[in-house]
Design an enzyme around this catalytic site. Structure first.
Site, PDB file in Angstrom:
ATOM      1  N   SER A 148       3.238   6.645   6.142  1.00 52.63           N
ATOM      2  CA  SER A 148       3.794   6.749   7.688  1.00 52.63           C
ATOM      3  C   SER A 148       4.330   7.929   8.296  1.00 52.63           C
ATOM      4  O   SER A 148       4.884   8.685   7.363  1.00 52.63           O
ATOM      5  CB  SER A 148       4.725   5.179   7.793  1.00 52.63           C
TER       6      SER A 148
ATOM      7  N   TYR B  98      12.499   0.506   6.292  1.00 58.14           N
ATOM      8  CA  TYR B  98      10.573   1.164   5.640  1.00 58.14           C
ATOM      9  C   TYR B  98      10.094   2.633   5.433  1.00 58.14           C
ATOM     10  O   TYR B  98      10.090   3.148   4.853  1.00 58.14           O
ATOM     11  CB  TYR B  98      10.381   0.557   6.740  1.00 58.14           C
TER      12      TYR B  98
END
Length: 528
Positions: A144, A158
């Site tokens: 990501s 995250y």
């Protein structure tokens, strides 16, 4: 042919489900992993089977090692030997600042996003690595942009987990044998690699030698002989560069064997460059020219053979490339043994055969070159060749000034030369667009081969400018008109091109897809 099998974690919905459906459409049997939503996973399996594919849904929590081991064993039993793993499963908890996060949240995120990816990769390597009796394969780890941006005040945990996945991927890649698989023509953000740019710079050394030889031929009034020799030398440089470029667009895997093969091609280019000066002196081929060319091309043969082994689907084409190139190298060596009168006719015959090999190979099955990547490679090489022309003219001017020539006498040549080169750059990049679409083979050949004239003309401009400087300093044995100054010893260099080649490629390949920001136009080449 054995069925390809892919295991996709977190494949019941979102990216995982879309990947599963696409993989099935590409011929893969798919193991659809899910943690809790059995209905969603079964719908994905049903979609795949309805389209004629094979799939199985397997429940497993990737954060639990025993579940992961069972999932892979189930995949082995129902679908067969694993070919690829997509580590897609991941969790994202409630948006929260760091000071509010507890250890339990961190453990959950890291267990799924990081530990799960590690354990799944471990099981995949056991099955795919040649070290363990496998046939090679691919592991795709989904990351990501949060890994770079950090997701401050939102999902720092995250973001940290995805940064760990990035590092894990970097460390895993050299340890797993990766076949030379065909790269996708739709691959996003495909750009030139540092190795390709280094390759270009080395080849420009050979181009500079050819331009220097042509410059001296013009100044010594051997223009016709010099032009023929320059075109012959330039063909060897351009053809080896072009074949490497298109191969890399389809199969660049950037591993150690690939880099060593490229190093061999670079070595051949330098050997070739070392023979160019002698080639202009004797107006014939020599050991360095033939030897350097054969080194470059045989190194390319090893690459095609490796691609044939790793990509059975396109092996008819890749084997034809390897066979055609190898046979022609024997003929090139034989050409050097012929009487001098046979060299140029034999050279022309071998050029035709060389240029026929790609058409012969691609007639079976097309290789997967990338339009954006090819357009960028050609554009960058055009800039480098134009830069070499500027360098050639600069060296000539510097030499003239060092010998006592007045700057005022050279100013028209300098200004005219800059305008010519800048005008060529402007024309080439006038309308940005991409190379012909990968399915338009004839246009691709026209576009790729047509650049020979563009590159050769750009290199020849440097030779012409240097010859014009020689004329100003009275070192050239040609008329002012031949030097581009038409009877006016102090006049400016004529910047009126006589067209000798291609119209802009937009006209030649009308209908080719455009792509904003991707230069690739071919300019009207000319001799000044």
């Amino acid at each position: 042919m054995a069925v390809k099998v892919v295991l996709i974690t977190g494949a019941s919905r979102g990216i995982g489900a879309a990947t599963a459906r696409l993989a099935a459409a590409r011929g893969y049997a798919v193991c659809v992993n899910y943690r809790a939503n059995a209905d969603a996973a079964n719908r994905v399996v049903a979609d795949i089977e309805q389209a004629g594919g094979r799939a199985v849904a397997v429940q497993a929590d990737v954060a639990v090692e025993a579940d992961v081991v069972r999932m892979f064993e189930t995949c082995d039993t129902h679908l067969g030997r694993l070919s690829a793993l997509v580590n897609n499963a991941g969790i994202l908890e409630t948006q929260m600042r760091v000071e509010a996060m507890d250890a339990g949240r961190l453990q959950r995120v890291l267990a799924t996003n990081v530990t799960g990816a590690f354990i799944c990769a471990r099981e995949a390597v056991k099955r795919m690595s040649t070290r363990h009796g496998g046939r090679g394969g691919a592991i795709v780890n989904l990351s990501s942009r949060a890994a770079v941006l950090g997701s401050p005040n939102e999902y720092v945990d995250y973001a940290a987990s995805k940064a760990a996945v990035d590092t894990f991927t970097t460390g895993l890649a050299p340890l797993v044998f990766a076949p030379m698989r065909a790269r996708s023509p739709q691959e996003g953000h495909r750009v030139a690699t540092p190795l390709e740019l280094f390759f270009d710079l080395v080849f420009v050394v050979a181009i500079a030698q050819a331009a220097a030889g042509f410059h001296h031929s013009i100044s010594e009034a051997h223009i016709a002989d010099g032009l023929v020799t320059c075109l012959m030398a330039f063909f060897g440089i351009w053809w080896a560069w072009m074949n490497f470029t298109w191969f890399a667009s389809a199969y660049d895997c950037d591993d150690v064997p690939y880099r060593l093969a490229v190093f061999a091609q670079i070595t051949g280019a330098l050997v070739f460059a070392a023979g160019i000066s002698s080639m202009f002196s004797v107006r014939s081929l020599n050991v360095a020219i033939i030897g350097g060319y054969v080194i470059m091309r045989l190194a390319q043969v090893t690459q095609w053979l490796r691609a044939a082994r790793s990509d059975p689907e396109r092996s008819p084409a890749t084997l034809r490339y390897a066979i055609g190139i190898a046979v022609l190298q024997v003929l090139w060596i034989g050409l050097a043994q012929l009487p001098a009168a046979w060299i140029q006719p034999g050279f022309l015959v071998l050029i035709v055969l060389e240029m026929a090999v790609p058409a012969w190979a691609e007639a079976t099955v097309q290789t997967t070159w990338h339009p954006h990547h090819i357009a960028e490679r050609y554009a960058l090489f055009t800039i480098i060749v134009l830069g070499e022309s500027i360098l050639s003219a600069t060296v000539a001017v510097q030499t003239a000034l060092a010998s006592g020539e007045r700057f005022a006498a050279l100013a028209p040549v300098i200004c005219g030369g800059l305008l010519i080169v800048f005008g060529m750059w402007w024309l080439y990049f006038y309308r940005p667009f991409r190379a012909p679409h990968e399915h338009r083979t004839r246009l691709a050949f026209l576009w790729g081969y047509g650049h020979y004239v563009v590159f050769a003309s750009a290199a020849a401009v440097g030779a012409g400018l240097a010859a014009a400087v020689d004329d100003v300093t009275h070192k050239a044995h040609i008329s002012h008109a031949a030097a581009g100054r038409r009877g006016n010893p102090g006049g400016a260099l004529r910047a009126e091109p006589e067209p000798v080649a291609l119209q802009p490629v937009d006209d030649a390949v009308a209908g080719a897809q455009r792509h904003r920001g991707c230069p690739g136009a071919v300019v009207t080449a000319g001799v000044w």
